[in-house]
Design a protein around this motif. Structure first.
Motif, PDB file in Angstrom:
ATOM      1  N   GLY A   1      57.389 104.571  89.354  1.00  0.00           N
ATOM      2  CA  GLY A   1      56.582 105.232  90.365  1.00  0.00           C
ATOM      3  C   GLY A   1      56.743 106.737  90.422  1.00  0.00           C
ATOM      4  N   GLU A   2      57.679 107.304  89.674  1.00  0.00           N
ATOM      5  CA  GLU A   2      57.810 108.762  89.628  1.00  0.00           C
ATOM      6  C   GLU A   2      56.759 109.351  88.689  1.00  0.00           C
ATOM      7  N   THR A   3      56.502 110.647  88.850  1.00  0.00           N
ATOM      8  CA  THR A   3      55.487 111.322  88.038  1.00  0.00           C
ATOM      9  C   THR A   3      56.116 112.429  87.205  1.00  0.00           C
ATOM     10  N   VAL A   4      55.387 112.833  86.172  1.00  0.00           N
ATOM     11  CA  VAL A   4      55.883 113.839  85.229  1.00  0.00           C
ATOM     12  C   VAL A   4      54.864 114.974  85.107  1.00  0.00           C
ATOM     13  N   GLY A   5      55.326 116.198  85.319  1.00  0.00           N
ATOM     14  CA  GLY A   5      54.531 117.376  85.001  1.00  0.00           C
ATOM     15  C   GLY A   5      53.461 117.740  86.010  1.00  0.00           C
ATOM     16  N   TYR A   6      52.713 118.793  85.633  1.00  0.00           N
ATOM     17  CA  TYR A   6      51.665 119.314  86.503  1.00  0.00           C
ATOM     18  C   TYR A   6      50.597 118.266  86.833  1.00  0.00           C
ATOM     19  N   ASN A   7      50.114 118.363  88.059  1.00  0.00           N
ATOM     20  CA  ASN A   7      49.049 117.492  88.561  1.00  0.00           C
ATOM     21  C   ASN A   7      49.460 116.018  88.602  1.00  0.00           C
ATOM     22  N   ARG A   8      50.760 115.791  88.403  1.00  0.00           N
ATOM     23  CA  ARG A   8      51.295 114.426  88.405  1.00  0.00           C
ATOM     24  C   ARG A   8      50.478 113.532  87.468  1.00  0.00           C
ATOM     25  N   ALA A   9      50.171 114.093  86.298  1.00  0.00           N
ATOM     26  CA  ALA A   9      49.238 113.429  85.380  1.00  0.00           C
ATOM     27  C   ALA A   9      49.796 112.134  84.802  1.00  0.00           C
ATOM     28  N   PHE A  10      51.123 112.007  84.761  1.00  0.00           N
ATOM     29  CA  PHE A  10      51.727 110.771  84.239  1.00  0.00           C
ATOM     30  C   PHE A  10      52.552 110.119  85.335  1.00  0.00           C
ATOM     31  N   LYS A  11      52.349 108.812  85.505  1.00  0.00           N
ATOM     32  CA  LYS A  11      53.119 108.047  86.495  1.00  0.00           C
ATOM     33  C   LYS A  11      53.813 106.893  85.798  1.00  0.00           C
ATOM     34  N   THR A  12      55.097 106.739  86.047  1.00  0.00           N
ATOM     35  CA  THR A  12      55.875 105.698  85.384  1.00  0.00           C
ATOM     36  C   THR A  12      55.531 104.318  85.933  1.00  0.00           C
ATOM     37  N   ASN A  13      55.463 103.341  85.028  1.00  0.00           N
ATOM     38  CA  ASN A  13      55.245 101.947  85.415  1.00  0.00           C
ATOM     39  C   ASN A  13      56.555 101.172  85.495  1.00  0.00           C
ATOM     40  N   SER A  14      57.611 101.817  84.965  1.00  0.00           N
ATOM     41  CA  SER A  14      58.928 101.176  84.948  1.00  0.00           C
ATOM     42  C   SER A  14      59.964 102.277  84.790  1.00  0.00           C
ATOM     43  N   VAL A  15      61.214 101.890  84.673  1.00  0.00           N
ATOM     44  CA  VAL A  15      62.268 102.868  84.402  1.00  0.00           C
ATOM     45  C   VAL A  15      61.964 103.556  83.075  1.00  0.00           C
ATOM     46  N   LEU A  16      62.120 104.888  83.042  1.00  0.00           N
ATOM     47  CA  LEU A  16      61.690 105.668  81.862  1.00  0.00           C
ATOM     48  C   LEU A  16      62.691 106.781  81.585  1.00  0.00           C
ATOM     49  N   LYS A  17      62.881 107.086  80.308  1.00  0.00           N
ATOM     50  CA  LYS A  17      63.716 108.216  79.909  1.00  0.00           C
ATOM     51  C   LYS A  17      62.826 109.242  79.217  1.00  0.00           C
ATOM     52  N   THR A  18      62.891 110.486  79.656  1.00  0.00           N
ATOM     53  CA  THR A  18      62.063 111.538  79.064  1.00  0.00           C
ATOM     54  C   THR A  18      62.923 112.685  78.557  1.00  0.00           C
ATOM     55  N   ALA A  19      62.356 113.409  77.607  1.00  0.00           N
ATOM     56  CA  ALA A  19      62.996 114.626  77.101  1.00  0.00           C
ATOM     57  C   ALA A  19      62.037 115.790  77.290  1.00  0.00           C
ATOM     58  N   THR A  20      62.566 116.906  77.727  1.00  0.00           N
ATOM     59  CA  THR A  20      61.786 118.136  77.875  1.00  0.00           C
ATOM     60  C   THR A  20      62.092 119.055  76.695  1.00  0.00           C
ATOM     61  N   LEU A  21      61.026 119.561  76.069  1.00  0.00           N
ATOM     62  CA  LEU A  21      61.163 120.372  74.860  1.00  0.00           C
ATOM     63  C   LEU A  21      60.628 121.781  75.093  1.00  0.00           C
ATOM     64  N   PRO A  22      61.253 122.806  74.501  1.00  0.00           N
ATOM     65  CA  PRO A  22      60.832 124.190  74.715  1.00  0.00           C
ATOM     66  C   PRO A  22      59.680 124.610  73.802  1.00  0.00           C
ATOM     67  N   ILE A  23      58.531 123.977  73.987  1.00  0.00           N
ATOM     68  CA  ILE A  23      57.334 124.317  73.233  1.00  0.00           C
ATOM     69  C   ILE A  23      56.134 123.864  74.060  1.00  0.00           C
TER      70      ILE A  23
END
Length: 369
Positions: free
Chosen positions: A259-281
């Protein structure tokens, strides 16, 4: 090679040499090779690449604009440089740097003669661009007499070549159209010779023209994308080696709840537990927003990590739920295995657009010199 700790574009000159030699193998010994190094050598590094190509046998270079040619001269390139789309306001600078203009209509032909005459030039080399079907720039086949009338008896300029550009040389379903372009160009060349009384150099083939239409190599061929590792078809791509590897590194890893979201405009919403990586590009580095929201991907430890959410100006976030990795690990955006063409296709675009978009703020590392 050392692992990337920041965003870098590694350029391999050995692969560039391989591509150059493969293309040269398609030519007769007396056919000249023009290397197209416009747009920072298709997003790579024009000065280093042009100087290297000069040492291994390139006969000519082409850029789009005059400033690009000036930069090559300042970098020590001595071979002839054709400027494909010169702007008249910079003609004096072009002459000062011994660059050769593509002249594509009567207006700029008259202006160039006037400026070259004011600079007291004799037999200054120019190239006449003819439109045979691309309908972008160029004189028409019926303009040969008009050109002759404009030039008159002047000794200020010398027509070094006439050339055209194939519109669909990579698409064999358009073979009839391409052959018609070639025949039209041959007719222009014959008319020119009869009208002017001498034979200029002729060139019409781009990379795919070199590969698919050997009968149209004439005196010189022009290659851009092939030099950088792309053959415009699955059959030809196996013979080329992409020269650039775009790398970055993981800045931070997040563990997100359902249920958490990722990035601007909350464009991505998790459907389950998720692991993400942030990259400098991000899109300021050339990875456009079109690659976001699951379309594009990067490679981490030989596994694909989809881009999630909107691409930010300086960062992207990727899904690494099933990838064993750590902060600081190297990330491949594209290389010889997971190519720029493959990534571009995920966003319904082409390798040209992706590689030429790589920002100049991305550090370039030259290898194989």
């Amino acid at each position: 090679m050392p692992k990337a700790r920041e965003t870098v574009l590694e350029i391999d000159l050995k692969k560039l040499k391989h591509n150059f030699e493969y293309l040269k193998s398609k030519l007769d010994n007396n056919t000249l090779f023009l290397a197209v190094v416009k747009a920072f050598a298709y997003g790579n590094e024009a000065s280093e690449i042009a100087n290297y190509l000069e040492t291994i046998g390139a006969d000519y270079f082409a850029v789009a604009y005059i400033d690009e040619g000036v930069a090559l001269r300042k970098a020590g390139v001595t071979k002839p440089i054709l400027v494909l789309h010169p702007q008249t306001v910079n003609f004096k600078v072009l002459i000062e740097n011994n660059l050769e203009p593509s002249i594509y209509n009567s207006k700029i032909l008259k202006e160039f003669i006037e400026i070259a005459s004011a600079e007291e030039k004799q037999n200054y080399p120019i190239h006449l661009k003819f439109n045979t079907g691309l309908n972008r720039l160029g004189f028409w086949h019926s303009d040969v007499e008009t050109i002759h009338n404009i030039i008159g008896e002047t000794k200020t300029i010398h027509i070094k070549s006439i050339f055209s550009h194939l519109a669909a040389s990579e698409d064999l379903e358009e073979k009839i159209f391409t052959l018609n372009q070639i025949e039209t160009f041959k007719g222009i060349a014959t008319n020119f010779e009869e009208t002017f009384g001498y034979k200029p150099m002729l060139h019409i083939c781009n990379t795919s023209g070199i590969l698919n239409y050997p009968e149209a190599h004439f005196n010189m061929v022009r290659s851009g994308i092939g030099l950088y590792g792309f053959g415009n078809s699955e059959e030809e791509n196996i013979h080329f080696q992409p020269i650039a590897t775009l790398k970055t590194a993981i800045s931070q890893i997040h563990h997100l709840k359902k249920g958490e979201t990722v990035g601007y405009n909350r464009a991505f919403k998790t459907n389950s537990v998720l692991k993400t990586a942030t990259l400098p590009i991000g899109h300021a580095d050339g990875i456009g927003r079109i690659y976001g929201n699951g379309k594009g991907f990067v490679t981490i430890n030989n596994q694909k990590a989809p881009i999630i959410g909107n691409v930010c100006m300086d960062m992207i976030m990727v899904n690494i739920t099933d990838i064993d990795c750590n902060e600081g690990d190297e990330v491949i955006v594209f290389d010889a295995n997971s190519t720029a063409e493959t990534l571009a296709q995920t966003a319904n675009t082409i390798s040209y657009e992706l590689i030429t978009s790589i920002s100049q703020r991305v550090k370039r590392i030259i290898r194989g010199a």
